[in-house]
Design an enzyme around this catalytic site. Structure first.
Site, PDB file in Angstrom:
ATOM      1  N   ARG A 124       8.159  15.833  10.606  1.00 27.64           N
ATOM      2  CA  ARG A 124       7.466  14.635  11.123  1.00 27.64           C
ATOM      3  C   ARG A 124       5.952  14.814  11.201  1.00 27.64           C
ATOM      4  NH1 ARG A 124      11.890  15.327  14.302  1.00 27.64           N
ATOM      5  NH2 ARG A 124      13.575  13.887  13.813  1.00 27.64           N
ATOM      6  N   LYS A 146      -5.068   8.494   3.147  1.00 23.81           N
ATOM      7  CA  LYS A 146      -3.944   7.816   2.492  1.00 23.81           C
ATOM      8  C   LYS A 146      -3.211   8.824   1.629  1.00 23.81           C
ATOM      9  CE  LYS A 146      -5.115   2.998   1.593  1.00 23.81           C
ATOM     10  NZ  LYS A 146      -5.314   2.087   0.444  1.00 23.81           N
ATOM     11  N   GLU A 188     -14.405   5.590 -10.136  1.00 21.65           N
ATOM     12  CA  GLU A 188     -14.340   5.323  -8.680  1.00 21.65           C
ATOM     13  C   GLU A 188     -15.749   5.356  -8.073  1.00 21.65           C
ATOM     14  OE1 GLU A 188     -11.628   4.292  -7.107  1.00 21.65           O
ATOM     15  OE2 GLU A 188      -9.839   5.376  -7.795  1.00 21.65           O
ATOM     16  N   LYS A 224     -17.280   5.867   2.121  1.00 22.99           N
ATOM     17  CA  LYS A 224     -15.842   5.731   2.406  1.00 22.99           C
ATOM     18  C   LYS A 224     -15.547   6.135   3.853  1.00 22.99           C
ATOM     19  CE  LYS A 224     -11.191   6.609   0.800  1.00 22.99           C
ATOM     20  NZ  LYS A 224     -10.297   7.097  -0.244  1.00 22.99           N
ATOM     21  N   GLU A 234      -6.314   0.152   7.117  1.00 29.93           N
ATOM     22  CA  GLU A 234      -6.477  -0.902   6.108  1.00 29.93           C
ATOM     23  C   GLU A 234      -5.955  -2.263   6.559  1.00 29.93           C
ATOM     24  OE1 GLU A 234      -5.976   0.300   1.957  1.00 29.93           O
ATOM     25  OE2 GLU A 234      -5.259  -1.704   1.543  1.00 29.93           O
ATOM     26  N   ARG A 238     -11.254  -2.056   4.966  1.00 28.99           N
ATOM     27  CA  ARG A 238     -10.872  -0.984   4.033  1.00 28.99           C
ATOM     28  C   ARG A 238     -10.310  -1.530   2.724  1.00 28.99           C
ATOM     29  NH1 ARG A 238      -7.800   4.819   5.254  1.00 28.99           N
ATOM     30  NH2 ARG A 238      -7.854   5.489   3.086  1.00 28.99           N
ATOM     31  N   ASN A 242     -10.284  -1.331  -2.591  1.00 28.05           N
ATOM     32  CA  ASN A 242      -9.342  -1.631  -3.674  1.00 28.05           C
ATOM     33  C   ASN A 242      -9.989  -2.426  -4.806  1.00 28.05           C
ATOM     34  OD1 ASN A 242      -7.328  -0.353  -2.231  1.00 28.05           O
ATOM     35  ND2 ASN A 242      -6.712  -2.231  -1.168  1.00 28.05           N
ATOM     36  N   HIS A 245      -8.518  -2.541  -8.262  1.00 30.66           N
ATOM     37  CA  HIS A 245      -7.225  -1.853  -8.207  1.00 30.66           C
ATOM     38  C   HIS A 245      -6.007  -2.762  -8.376  1.00 30.66           C
ATOM     39  CE1 HIS A 245      -9.559   1.599  -7.070  1.00 30.66           C
ATOM     40  NE2 HIS A 245      -8.488   2.348  -6.899  1.00 30.66           N
ATOM     41  N   HIS A 261      -5.484   6.850 -13.797  1.00 33.72           N
ATOM     42  CA  HIS A 261      -5.893   5.943 -12.731  1.00 33.72           C
ATOM     43  C   HIS A 261      -7.342   5.462 -12.902  1.00 33.72           C
ATOM     44  CE1 HIS A 261      -5.933   4.190  -8.730  1.00 33.72           C
ATOM     45  NE2 HIS A 261      -7.036   4.864  -8.471  1.00 33.72           N
TER      46      HIS A 261
HETATM   47  N1  LIG Z   1      -5.227   8.560  -1.542  1.00 27.02           N
HETATM   48  C1  LIG Z   1      -6.242   7.862  -1.962  1.00 27.02           C
HETATM   49  O1  LIG Z   1      -7.016   7.312  -1.169  1.00 27.02           O
HETATM   50  C2  LIG Z   1      -6.480   7.726  -3.436  1.00 27.02           C
HETATM   51  C3  LIG Z   1      -7.696   7.180  -3.895  1.00 27.02           C
HETATM   52  C4  LIG Z   1      -7.914   7.138  -5.268  1.00 27.02           C
HETATM   53  C5  LIG Z   1      -6.939   7.618  -6.153  1.00 27.02           C
HETATM   54  N2  LIG Z   1      -5.775   8.116  -5.672  1.00 27.02           N
HETATM   55  C6  LIG Z   1      -4.753   8.656  -6.571  1.00 27.02           C
HETATM   56  O2  LIG Z   1      -5.322   9.775  -7.254  1.00 27.02           O
HETATM   57  C7  LIG Z   1      -4.625   9.940  -8.490  1.00 27.02           C
HETATM   58  C8  LIG Z   1      -5.629  10.195  -9.601  1.00 27.02           C
HETATM   59  O3  LIG Z   1      -6.349  11.375  -9.305  1.00 27.02           O
HETATM   60  P1  LIG Z   1      -6.915  12.309 -10.470  1.00 27.02           P
HETATM   61  O4  LIG Z   1      -7.603  11.496 -11.496  1.00 27.02           O
HETATM   62  O5  LIG Z   1      -7.627  13.416  -9.800  1.00 27.02           O
HETATM   63  O6  LIG Z   1      -5.548  12.785 -11.175  1.00 27.02           O
HETATM   64  P2  LIG Z   1      -4.797  14.186 -11.283  1.00 27.02           P
HETATM   65  O7  LIG Z   1      -4.606  14.798  -9.965  1.00 27.02           O
HETATM   66  O8  LIG Z   1      -3.570  13.940 -12.104  1.00 27.02           O
HETATM   67  O9  LIG Z   1      -5.817  15.064 -12.120  1.00 27.02           O
HETATM   68  C9  LIG Z   1      -6.056  14.747 -13.470  1.00 27.02           C
HETATM   69  C10 LIG Z   1      -5.740  15.934 -14.378  1.00 27.02           C
HETATM   70  O10 LIG Z   1      -6.773  16.910 -14.224  1.00 27.02           O
HETATM   71  C11 LIG Z   1      -6.216  18.186 -14.004  1.00 27.02           C
HETATM   72  N3  LIG Z   1      -7.217  18.914 -13.223  1.00 27.02           N
HETATM   73  C12 LIG Z   1      -7.439  18.816 -11.884  1.00 27.02           C
HETATM   74  N4  LIG Z   1      -8.530  19.528 -11.561  1.00 27.02           N
HETATM   75  C13 LIG Z   1      -8.981  20.107 -12.685  1.00 27.02           C
HETATM   76  C14 LIG Z   1     -10.092  20.928 -12.984  1.00 27.02           C
HETATM   77  N5  LIG Z   1     -10.973  21.283 -12.033  1.00 27.02           N
HETATM   78  N6  LIG Z   1     -10.266  21.339 -14.253  1.00 27.02           N
HETATM   79  C15 LIG Z   1      -9.399  20.943 -15.229  1.00 27.02           C
HETATM   80  N7  LIG Z   1      -8.362  20.125 -15.012  1.00 27.02           N
HETATM   81  C16 LIG Z   1      -8.155  19.723 -13.753  1.00 27.02           C
HETATM   82  C17 LIG Z   1      -4.909  17.913 -13.312  1.00 27.02           C
HETATM   83  O11 LIG Z   1      -4.020  18.982 -13.486  1.00 27.02           O
HETATM   84  C18 LIG Z   1      -4.428  16.651 -14.044  1.00 27.02           C
HETATM   85  O12 LIG Z   1      -3.797  17.017 -15.238  1.00 27.02           O
HETATM   86  C19 LIG Z   1      -3.801   8.697  -8.704  1.00 27.02           C
HETATM   87  O13 LIG Z   1      -2.456   8.984  -8.436  1.00 27.02           O
HETATM   88  C20 LIG Z   1      -4.340   7.723  -7.673  1.00 27.02           C
HETATM   89  O14 LIG Z   1      -3.374   6.783  -7.260  1.00 27.02           O
HETATM   90  C21 LIG Z   1      -5.535   8.182  -4.329  1.00 27.02           C
HETATM   91 ZN   LIG Z   2      -8.442   4.421  -7.008  1.00 28.70          ZN
END
Ligand SMILES: NC(=O)c1ccc[n+]([C@@H]2O[C@H](COP(=O)([O-])OP(=O)(O)OC[C@H]3O[C@@H](n4cnc5c(N)ncnc54)[C@H](O)[C@@H]3O)[C@@H](O)[C@H]2O)c1
Ligand SMILES: [Zn+2]
Length: 356
Positions: A124, A146, A188, A224, A234, A238, A242, A245, A261
């Site tokens: 939990r 989030k 972003e 942020k 949100e 907040r 989006n 998005h 993404h």
């Molecule tokens: N929680 C939130 O507030 C929030 C906000 C924005 C996005 N997101 C989420 O984040 C995700 C996208 O994040 P992302 O673009 O980081 O994707 P990701 O975590 O899949 O990373 C992209 C790729 O880069 C690789 N990678 C990571 N760090 C690396 C590095 N330093 N060098 C080489 N490769 C590396 C990873 O293994 C992966 O293959 C989505 O699922 C999205 O929904 C969440």
């Molecule tokens: Zn995003």
């Protein structure tokens, strides 16, 4: 420790510090001693990040006196699902983590979202720290609390709010990011510029960052943090985050999560800006300026999917939340506003933003 580390306080419940700068991963053990008791830290990362940074993190944590274990899941958005989450939760149980122990999310937004959700569910809720390694996770997903996984029906449909105990953003990690993944983070950051800061947006307009990444990350995180402090769950402001998005998530879903993404958000941002202009909610040349900036940074400004397919994908998520959809509309670079529309209005709005 280096003086060049920037810190931003996030005044949520609980409050935490985001540290940004070079060399933070090899110092993570020492730094986490300030915010955690000497506990068991389970480092959760993906199969691409593990060979790059896991050893340095484990060594630093062990040297600082923590008990350390690690779990690696397959990289990629396609694995931000129940199966991978279940693997993490079973691992935490087998490693006997207790309520006073901690999960460390090492990686991009996928590792952050999934390890964060695991920490929120396990017993939990246990502590979580975020160690972002992509530009996207540095500027956006590691801050704000989030966490989520995707369901077959859509993006981020199961999740929880869990503010991290700390965020350590080591900018040295950006050196190993392929250009397309750097561009995902730029999307972003450009979004943040459109929301609140024309000079941040301008950093990206000629396609090469004129400021150090620390500066760009700090500005995005500071914005942020302020929004999240005022609206942690949100319910209002907040939702501005989006921007791009609603259509972006629809593009990701239509592609079976093969479009990353950041790329999907870029296209979603360009589309909603064109819709806003076409429908008279904002004035030219905002859409052209946003599209030019995205294109300069190697990002898409449109999509091959039809308005019908996108509206269907978006509504599959949104209907669950009740009748209306809240869109984020750019008014000018640095100022956006929320606009409620009905589900039947969404299709013509998306259609107005598609090129050609
Ligand atoms: N929680 C939130 O507030 C929030 C906000 C924005 C996005 N997101 C989420 O984040 C995700 C996208 O994040 P992302 O673009 O980081 O994707 P990701 O975590 O899949 O990373 C992209 C790729 O880069 C690789 N990678 C990571 N760090 C690396 C590095 N330093 N060098 C080489 N490769 C590396 C990873 O293994 C992966 O293959 C989505 O699922 C999205 O929904 C969440
Ligand atoms: Zn995003």
């Amino acid at each position: 420790m280096s003086d060049s580390i920037r810190t931003i306080q996030v005044h949520t419940r609980p409050a935490y510090t985001v540290s940004i700068g070079s060399g933070l991963l090899p110092q993570c053990g020492q730094r986490l001693r300030d915010v955690l008791p000497l506990c068991h830290v389970a480092v959760i990362t993906d199969s691409t990040v593990a060979p790059l940074y896991l050893e340095a993190v484990k060594q630093s944590l062990l040297t600082a006196g923590f008990t350390v274990s690690s779990y690696v899941f397959p990289a990629g958005e396609a694995h931000k699902n129940f199966e991978a989450l279940s693997g993490i939760l079973e691992f935490l149980a087998e490693a006997h983590l207790t309520r006073t122990d901690c999960v460390a999310a090492l990686g991009g937004g996928v590792a952050g979202d999934m390890a964060g959700f695991a920490a929120a569910c396990y017993l939990r809720g246990i502590h979580c720290v975020q160690l972002p390694t992509t530009l996207l996770s540095a500027v956006d997903s590691s801050v704000g609390g989030k966490t989520a996984i995707d369901l077959k029906a859509g993006k981020n449909l199961a999740g929880a709010f869990l503010q991290p105990a700390a965020v350590l953003c080591d900018t040295d990690c950006l050196a190993s990011l392929p250009a397309a993944m750097f561009a995902d983070g730029a999307a972003e950051a450009i979004k943040t510029g459109v929301l609140c800061d024309e000079s941040l947006f301008a950093q990206f307009e000629d396609g090469t960052l004129t400021a150090a990444p620390e500066e760009v990350i700090s500005r995005c995180v500071a914005y942020k943090a302020g929004v999240v402090e005022r609206d942690e769950k949100e319910q209002g402001e907040r939702r501005l985050l989006n921007l791009g998005h609603t259509v972006g998530h629809a593009i990701e879903k239509c592609s079976g999560y093969t479009i990353p993404h950041g790329h999907a958000v870029a296209a979603g941002l360009a589309i909603i800006a064109r819709s806003a202009e076409t429908l008279g909610w904002t004035e030219a040349p905002i859409a052209a300026r946003i599209s030019a900036c995205l294109a300069k940074n190697g990002l898409p400004t449109g999509t091959e999917y039809s308005a019908e397919a996108l509206a269907d994908a978006a509504l599959a998520d949104k209907k669950r939340a009740g009748g209306d959809i809240t869109l984020v509309i750019p008014r000018r670079i640095g100022l956006c506003q929320l606009k409620k529309v009905t589900v039947t209005e969404l299709l013509p709005i998306i259609a107005a933003g598609l090129e050609g």
